[in-house]
Design a protein around this motif. Structure first.
Motif: not given
Length: 322
Positions: A162-179
């Motif tokens: 698809p044009d523009g790809g696919v938006p990605l959501g990512v599951a995080v649980s704390g500062e390390e995974s957010i980083e």
């Protein structure tokens, strides 16, 4: 304005029912629908686990407005990331731009089934980084070869990209995974309403993004029946990510939650006929700065009545709070 979603809980309903519920959810006025992507239910009493991607494809054709999202897909063990990229691209085309690919590092419950073992948390998150990089590259529609520590892609191309790809959501649980994941994802996914998650994500992401949470409720005209159903089918919920990611079978979840009392569940999950009480259970997410909240109506028994009769009035209440 906060957006409110409906959860297609594949662990508690069959595939045909899920499509019907999605249609009713759109008619009731939900903004989006999220689907779990499991191989097994959390507990035997839930009793289902159809293939989420087939269900989502059917839902895409049965609805016209409802945004669709996986909540969440693990693209590292049960699925190769190149296959996830192809599935997500196809979903985006079928839904005419209504799809968001929600990704996470997975749970043993669903991933161990292919006999590849269950890596450590650090390894799983490193695998997810590579998987996201692969998915992003393939969604360009260009020829991709990728040689990573965990995955190899050899001369692969998504032909219906698809044009523009696919938006990605990512599951995080704390500062390390957010980083690690804020620079890679478009949107935050989290199941705990911690204000620090939103603040840390915004600092690391440095761009517009949605923060997508999820709240279980158990509506029933009989409050005792609502509590009983929540205890029977959702007592695993209180274990937290650190526990839920590691247990390999529904029997393991049954054993781990065997000492969870009925009153413990009633304290943690809004149960019964009081729509104001059910609506107020989303407040912690609103106060934490989440932009999207998906509701989970526990159990299949009252699901059709919930989406047909209760969802509309409940949405009026949660939108007033938002």
């Amino acid at each position: 304005m906060v957006r409110f979603g409906y959860t297609l809980m594949t662990e508690q309903s069959g595939p045909r029912e899920l499509v019907r519920y999605a249609q009713a959810a759109e008619e009731a006025g939900f903004d989006f629908a999220v689907s779990s992507d499991h191989f097994s239910p959390w507990l035997v009493s839930q009793g289902h686990s159809p293939y989420a991607w087939t269900v989502l494809g059917a839902v895409a054709q049965a609805t016209t407005r409802l945004e669709l999202m996986t909540y969440v897909t693990c693209p590292t063990i049960r699925y190769h990331p190149a296959v996830v990229a192809q599935k997500a691209a196809t979903m985006q085309v079928l839904s005419e731009g209504r799809f968001v690919l929600g990704l996470g590092s997975g749970e043993s419950l669903n991933e161990h089934v292919v006999g590849q073992g269950w890596p450590s948390v650090d390894s799983r998150q490193s695998m997810l980084v590579e998987a996201i990089e692969i998915i992003r590259e393939l969604h360009t529609g260009e020829l991709v070869t990728y040689d990573g520590e965990y995955f190899r892609v050899d001369s692969a191309r998504i032909w219906d990209a698809p044009d523009g790809g696919v938006p990605l959501g990512v599951a995080v649980s704390g500062e390390e995974s957010i980083e690690r994941f804020a620079p890679l994802g478009d949107h935050l996914i989290a199941v705990t309403p911690e204000p620090g998650l939103v603040t840390a994500w915004d600092a690391a992401h440095r761009g517009e993004s949605r923060k997508i949470g999820q709240v279980p409720i158990s509506w029933d005209p009989d409050e005792d029946a609502a509590i009983d159903r929540a205890h029977d089918q959702f007592r695993w919920f209180g274990g937290g990510w650190a526990v839920n990611a590691e247990l390999p079978t529904p029997a393991g979840f049954a054993a781990a939650s065997s000492f969870v009392r009925r009153e413990d569940v009633a304290d943690a999950i809004a149960c019964g006929p009081d729509l104001d009480k059910l609506a107020e259970s989303v407040l912690p997410f609103l106060e934490a700065g989440f932009t999207d909240v998906a509701l989970v109506q526990i159990g299949d028994e009252q699901q059709q009545r919930f989406v047909d009769e209760i969802a509309g009035p409940l949405l009026e209440r949660v939108r007033a709070l938002g």
